[in-house]
Scaffold this motif. Structure first.
Motif, PDB file in Angstrom:
ATOM      1  N   GLU A 104      -6.285 -16.129  -1.275  1.00 37.78           N
ATOM      2  CA  GLU A 104      -5.581 -16.465  -0.033  1.00 37.78           C
ATOM      3  C   GLU A 104      -4.073 -16.476  -0.246  1.00 37.78           C
ATOM      4  N   ALA A 105      -3.646 -17.100  -1.358  1.00 39.04           N
ATOM      5  CA  ALA A 105      -2.216 -17.143  -1.665  1.00 39.04           C
ATOM      6  C   ALA A 105      -1.668 -15.746  -1.915  1.00 39.04           C
ATOM      7  N   GLU A 106      -2.482 -14.909  -2.593  1.00 32.47           N
ATOM      8  CA  GLU A 106      -2.051 -13.546  -2.874  1.00 32.47           C
ATOM      9  C   GLU A 106      -1.873 -12.768  -1.570  1.00 32.47           C
ATOM     10  N   HIS A 107      -2.804 -12.971  -0.620  1.00 31.50           N
ATOM     11  CA  HIS A 107      -2.682 -12.309   0.688  1.00 31.50           C
ATOM     12  C   HIS A 107      -1.395 -12.730   1.385  1.00 31.50           C
ATOM     13  N   ASP A 108      -1.116 -14.053   1.396  1.00 34.29           N
ATOM     14  CA  ASP A 108       0.084 -14.569   2.059  1.00 34.29           C
ATOM     15  C   ASP A 108       1.345 -13.994   1.429  1.00 34.29           C
ATOM     16  N   GLN A 109       1.351 -13.910   0.093  1.00 33.90           N
ATOM     17  CA  GLN A 109       2.526 -13.404  -0.603  1.00 33.90           C
ATOM     18  C   GLN A 109       2.758 -11.933  -0.280  1.00 33.90           C
ATOM     19  N   ARG A 171      -8.585  -6.552   6.976  1.00 36.78           N
ATOM     20  CA  ARG A 171      -9.597  -7.042   6.046  1.00 36.78           C
ATOM     21  C   ARG A 171      -9.007  -7.221   4.660  1.00 36.78           C
ATOM     22  N   ARG A 172      -9.816  -7.772   3.774  1.00 38.77           N
ATOM     23  CA  ARG A 172      -9.382  -7.960   2.393  1.00 38.77           C
ATOM     24  C   ARG A 172      -9.110  -6.609   1.731  1.00 38.77           C
ATOM     25  N   GLY A 173      -8.256  -6.620   0.728  1.00 36.62           N
ATOM     26  CA  GLY A 173      -8.007  -5.401  -0.041  1.00 36.62           C
ATOM     27  C   GLY A 173      -7.080  -4.419   0.627  1.00 36.62           C
ATOM     28  N   TRP A 174      -6.473  -4.833   1.732  1.00 41.53           N
ATOM     29  CA  TRP A 174      -5.640  -3.886   2.487  1.00 41.53           C
ATOM     30  C   TRP A 174      -4.408  -3.455   1.702  1.00 41.53           C
ATOM     31  N   PHE A 175      -3.875  -4.346   0.854  1.00 38.96           N
ATOM     32  CA  PHE A 175      -2.586  -4.060   0.220  1.00 38.96           C
ATOM     33  C   PHE A 175      -2.678  -2.905  -0.774  1.00 38.96           C
ATOM     34  N   SER A 176      -3.687  -2.946  -1.664  1.00 33.79           N
ATOM     35  CA  SER A 176      -3.807  -1.883  -2.668  1.00 33.79           C
ATOM     36  C   SER A 176      -4.095  -0.542  -2.002  1.00 33.79           C
ATOM     37  N   GLU A 177      -4.912  -0.569  -0.933  1.00 32.53           N
ATOM     38  CA  GLU A 177      -5.198   0.686  -0.236  1.00 32.53           C
ATOM     39  C   GLU A 177      -3.963   1.212   0.501  1.00 32.53           C
ATOM     40  N   PHE A 178      -3.171   0.300   1.031  1.00 34.78           N
ATOM     41  CA  PHE A 178      -1.949   0.721   1.707  1.00 34.78           C
ATOM     42  C   PHE A 178      -0.978   1.373   0.716  1.00 34.78           C
ATOM     43  N   ALA A 278       1.561 -11.976  -8.963  1.00 32.86           N
ATOM     44  CA  ALA A 278       0.540 -12.977  -8.687  1.00 32.86           C
ATOM     45  C   ALA A 278      -0.843 -12.523  -9.119  1.00 32.86           C
ATOM     46  N   ALA A 279      -1.203 -11.284  -8.811  1.00 28.87           N
ATOM     47  CA  ALA A 279      -2.546 -10.810  -9.115  1.00 28.87           C
ATOM     48  C   ALA A 279      -2.797 -10.699 -10.602  1.00 28.87           C
ATOM     49  N   ALA A 280      -1.753 -10.483 -11.367  1.00 27.28           N
ATOM     50  CA  ALA A 280      -1.906 -10.325 -12.809  1.00 27.28           C
ATOM     51  C   ALA A 280      -1.696 -11.635 -13.542  1.00 27.28           C
ATOM     52  N   GLY A 281      -1.679 -12.736 -12.817  1.00 28.84           N
ATOM     53  CA  GLY A 281      -1.480 -14.028 -13.448  1.00 28.84           C
ATOM     54  C   GLY A 281      -0.034 -14.375 -13.635  1.00 28.84           C
ATOM     55  N   GLY A 282       0.854 -13.583 -13.052  1.00 26.97           N
ATOM     56  CA  GLY A 282       2.277 -13.889 -13.111  1.00 26.97           C
ATOM     57  C   GLY A 282       2.953 -13.242 -14.286  1.00 26.97           C
ATOM     58  N   SER A 283       4.259 -13.033 -14.135  1.00 29.47           N
ATOM     59  CA  SER A 283       5.051 -12.494 -15.214  1.00 29.47           C
ATOM     60  C   SER A 283       5.726 -13.642 -15.923  1.00 29.47           C
ATOM     61  N   GLU A 284       6.796 -13.370 -16.648  1.00 25.68           N
ATOM     62  CA  GLU A 284       7.502 -14.445 -17.326  1.00 25.68           C
ATOM     63  C   GLU A 284       7.997 -15.476 -16.319  1.00 25.68           C
TER      64      GLU A 284
END
Length: 982
Positions: A104-109, A171-178, A278-284
């Motif tokens: 949910e947070a990833e979608h908002d971001q 729907r979910r997953g829209w960002f990577s497909e976009f 965010a999806a990768a657990g964050g950077s530094e």
């Protein structure tokens, strides 16, 4: 058939996710698939979507869906409509399979990322992207057709705007497909800009490229390009490999001397890194770099001391607080213990602002950050939110409520000892009666108790560190140095601050150029003369003799007092005339501030509403009209109304204040490459009218002025307030350049995240020294100006001089307090704290005694319009601790329900009015499917123990403890009445 209990559960589920549904529902498409809502109501919701957008219209849609009685299968039909309307993500919440919080947070971001980059995404080849999005199922057929039509009618950018609006609600997953669609349609620069890896295999690497922490450099270049025009030319070499956020900030700040401008760039770049990582657990982790003066004021807090940070608006107080918060959490983690930080704000919009723009970007993913406010469902589980998160940003009242629960021994409470740091924003509000002070009084009492426990060799309760933030503590109305010192020391004592920390900003100081624009009185004012003649006629009719001039503040106070006295004495002739005089006085003042046509519209609307009060929806009931009411109606409704309307259309009689304001706006926009400013005005009505006037002015349009207004969200005014969402939308437009002039009430003076302006105009408005400092601080861009435009009867020039004197006193007092040796300072603080504790205990004891006495007393309510006895305190119950309702059968015989006009501020569809005289009494609220008449005390004359109260405009002024509304008893009574009828 579903049971009532099942329906209640489903209604509660929808309400719990109302805020999320506002973000995800496409109203038009969903309405097409809902058949249990009446066509007329559907059209109203569609109109709301057209005028105010999907988010606002979703509220109306949800209210229509959960309205009782329900048809069979209503909930399933609603879920099916969401799916068929292309809102699959929203449907998942209704199926009770919501995404994990991280998803949910990833979608908002990612939605925020699209919003941030939308100016560049508008350059896409919309038609190509639309076709691909439709083929992949990101758009429904209807979505696709709407976007196609927008592209045809409004051009490529218009279509792109619609496309971006729809894909984030799908729907979910829209960002990577976009992202993949952007790459496939050969938008490589946009693909990299939104997070796509430039090294992605062009033949079909379908992994989600947004999870690469290194890809953010394209964003940095983009943001840098956006800011480059604001800077001098520097030789900056970006390394293509990722440097991490910390390296980026350090590199930029060491290369560029104009840190004031670059800080905004760095914060935006860091926010983008946070989103993409965010999806990768964050950077530094983001490294916060403070300026020298910021580090100086922060140093005592880094040593664990309680302090107040006093820095001007726009100088980075909140960034200092984030830095202290991070170091506090880091230190506790290093010591093997956890930290718990609560950030308190006094306005709901500030919760989201601090969360999104400051604390989340710098603290996540190392720490869990959450926000809770009064309009958020999370406040229900606040105790759990505190347990599960490291940093909680919330409105102060929520924390106070849960501290009180703990004090009463309830399970769902929060204890001060559970917190390790409390950050108090706008801490100058930590004074008597303010919620900040209630919280800190708990702290001071426990601190005092801890001293006793230590003497008894018992374990004291741990208390959190306190950090206060303010741009100005003010002088508290004092005119002498010693009193100003006392005022500031009291704030320090209330916050248990070891020091008030302030510093000169040095090279970062931005002092705007100041202009005072006096105005000339009208040579002729026939419009005002007609209003004054009307007022003279009313005064003669009511045999009233004022002691001050029309249009003055003294006259306003006089007429309000006359109305209150007349109401308690049941003198309806004087009461009604006083109320009309107040409205005409307001109309006269408006003609000095805004256009005469706006002042006329105000008076005409009031006249029409008075007529409407005396009419009923049908002809079954006749409302009485008194001789005075007929006189007042005829006075305005005849020739004088036509004369006012004609005069209002003659520009030669307009006030000089408007001319001065127009000239100043034109000067600002003609002399600057890019002007951006705020105009502060006194009332909501004048803010709206000035915005419309500027929008309609051809000269303003010629120089590129794009105006909008922002007003408060409270219900103190008869003018419809702005919702938090509406405020946020306007500020976003101001931020991205769609709007370059804000016309604002005092709501914009304090706290709200408004971008740097290069001009500030105070139009007939000067309040106190705190507001003056904050308003000036809005003009913090280079070469900014601060202009005061006088308005007749406003006295702004004199008030401004007084405020400047107060600011001088305040600064001297802060310097003197800073020069005290620590022992003397601590002694004075301790004395003030002991005095405050004693006063609070006495006040609590008196309040309890008063409450006990008043519970035994008798309170009666009479109609303010006709003096008819209506009910007693025994007839009133309270819903959710705030709504006073009277559901007795006897009361229902005394009022008639009337429909609110669309411009009314109330969210309720109907209001209730006296059957006899038409006086408004309150509203008809819908509570769990039952109509409950909610009464507003200001519409009644209140008698207590036989004595009439001359002033009672708020329920808080009548401290009677009413019993809670018994829903079950009332519902059973309604059911029994149905049985009797059958």
């Amino acid at each position: 058939m579903a049971s009532d209990n099942d329906n209640d559960v489903k209604e509660h589920l929808i309400e719990c996710y109302r805020q999320r549904l506002r973000q995800l529902i496409k109203v038009d498409q969903v309405l097409d698939h809902i058949h249990f809502i009446e066509p007329g109501q559907k059209e109203q919701i569609r109109q709301k979507a057209r005028t105010d957008g999907d988010s606002a219209a979703t509220d109306q849609l949800i209210s229509a869906v959960i309205a009782k009685p329900h048809v069979d299968g209503w909930f399933t039909a609603f879920v099916d409509a969401l799916i068929n309307g292309g809102c699959e993500f929203a449907a998942e919440y209704m199926k009770v399979i919501p995404p994990e919080p991280e998803v949910e947070a990833e979608h908002d971001q990612r939605v925020k990322l699209i919003q941030l980059l939308s100016p560049s995404l508008m350059d896409m080849k919309t038609e190509d992207v639309r076709v691909e999005c439709f083929s992949r199922g990101l758009l429904t057929l209807e979505d696709s057709e709407i976007i196609k039509a927008a592209t045809t009618n409004q051009g490529n950018m218009g279509g792109a705007r619609e496309l971006l609006r729809y894909i984030v609600r799908g729907r979910r997953g829209w960002f990577s497909e976009f992202l993949e669609i952007l790459r496939k349609t050969e938008h490589l620069h946009l693909y990299e800009l939104t997070g796509g890896s430039p090294d992605s295999d062009k033949k079909g690497d379908s992994h989600d490229s947004s999870t690469h922490p290194a890809q953010g450099m394209s964003l940095v270049k983009y943001l840098w390009a956006e800011r480059r025009d604001s800077l001098q030319t520097f030789d900056i070499n970006f390394k293509e490999e990722s440097q991490g956020e910390a390296g980026l900030a350090k590199h930029l700040c060491s290369t560029i001397s104009d840190t004031c401008i670059i800080f905004r760039f760095v914060s935006e770049a860091l926010l983008c890194f946070t989103v993409l990582g965010a999806a990768a657990g964050g950077s530094e982790k983001a490294e916060i770099v403070l300026r020298d003066y910021q580090m100086d004021v922060a140093r005592p807090a880094l040593e664990g001391k309680n302090i107040i940070v006093c820095l001007p608006t726009g100088s980075g107080k909140t960034r200092v607080a984030v830095y202290i918060t991070k170091k506090h959490l880091d230190c506790r983690r290093a010591e093997g213990s956890s930290g718990k930080v609560v950030v308190l704000v006094n306005k709901v919009p500030l919760v989201e602002q601090h969360y999104s723009a400051e604390f989340l970007p710098f603290l996540k993913p190392a720490y869990k950050v959450e926000r809770v406010s009064g309009d958020c469902q999370l406040k229900i589980s606040f105790t759990e939110i505190v347990k599960k998160n490291d940093v909680i940003i919330c409105t102060a009242q929520i924390l106070e409520n849960f501290l009180e629960r703990s004090n009463k021994g309830e399970d769902e409470g929060v204890e001060l000892s559970a917190l390790t740091l409390i950050v108090i924003d706008e801490c100058h509000h930590t004074q008597k009666g303010e919620v900040y002070n209630h919280i800190m009084m708990r702290y001071l009492m426990q601190k005092h108790k801890n001293k006793r426990l230590k003497k008894e060799q018992k374990e004291p309760m741990l208390l959190p560190q306190i950090l206060g933030l303010t741009a100005s503590p003010g002088v508290g109305g004092a005119t002498k140095m010693v009193k100003v010192e006392d005022h500031i020391l009291r704030i320090c004592a209330n916050l248990d601050a070891s020091r008030i920390m302030t510093r000169d900003l040095g090279e970062f100081q931005r002092e705007p150029r100041k202009n005072n624009l006096p105005v000339e009185d009208r040579k002729e004012d026939p419009f005002g003369d007609v209003i004054k003649n009307i007022m003279n006629s009313i005064q003669t009719h009511a045999e009233l003799s004022p002691t001050s001039d029309f249009g003055s503040q003294n006259y306003e106070q006089w007429v309000v007092q006359k109305e209150r006295i007349a109401a308690t004495e049941e003198n309806q002739k004087v009461r009604i005339c006083s109320e009309h005089l107040r409205q005409y006085n307001e109309g006269l003042n408006l003609s000095h501030t805004i256009r005469m046509q706006d002042a006329f519209s105000f008076l005409n609307k009031y006249h029409e509403e008075e007529i409407q009060k005396k009419t009923t929806p049908d002809d079954e009931h006749v409302i009485e009209k008194t001789v005075t009411e007929i006189f007042l109606s005829n006075l305005f409704g005849g020739i004088l109304k036509e004369e006012l309307q004609q005069l209002a259309s003659k520009p030669e009689y307009e006030n000089d204040s408007l001319s001065q304001l127009r000239c100043q706006i034109l000067r600002e926009f003609s002399s600057r490459k890019e002007a951006r400013g705020i105009i502060f005005t006194k009332t909501r009505r004048s803010a709206i009218a000035l915005s419309q006037w500027i929008q309609e002015d051809p000269k303003c349009a010629d120089v590129g002025v794009k105006a909008a207004y922002v007003i408060g969200g409270g219900d103190q005014s008869v003018v419809k307030p702005m919702t938090n969402t509406e405020q946020r939308d306007v500020l976003n437009k101001f931020r991205n350049g769609e709007v370059n002039v804000l016309i604002a009430t005092t709501v914009a003076e304090e706290g709200l995240d408004i971008p740097a302006c290069n001009f500030v105009i105070r139009y007939g408005l000067v309040t106190n020294e705190i507001a003056m400092i904050q308003a000036k601080g809005r003009g913090r861009a280079e070469d900014s100006s601060y202009t005061l435009v006088d308005v007749k009867n406003s006295g702004v020039a004199e008030k401004e001089c007084v405020n400047e004197y107060r600011i001088t006193l305040m600064n001297k007092a802060i310097t003197k307090i800073g020069a005290l040796n620590q022992a003397e300072y601590d002694k004075r603080i301790s004395e003030i704290q002991i005095q405050a504790i004693v006063e609070d205990r006495l006040r609590t004891r008196k309040k309890e005694q008063k409450r006990m006495q008043q519970q035994k007393g008798e309170v009666k309510f009479s109609c303010r319009g006709c003096s008819k006895h209506i009910c007693t305190g025994d007839d009133i119950q309270i819903i959710e601790g705030m709504h006073r309702v009277n559901v007795t059968p006897e009361f229902s015989e005394l009022f008639i329900p009337k429909e609110n006009s669309p411009n009314e501020q109330s969210e309720d569809k109907y209001y209730i009015a006296c059957k006899k005289c038409g006086q408004r009494w309150g509203s008809m609220m819908l509570y769990r499917g039952i109509d409950c008449p909610s009464i507003h005390v200001k519409n009644f004359v209140v008698s207590f123990n036989g004595e009439k109260k001359s002033k009672c405009t708020k329920w808080s002024e009548l401290p009677i403890k009413f019993p809670n509304f018994d829903y079950n008893e009332h519902a059973n009574r309604i059911v029994e009445s149905y049985d009797d009828e059958s």
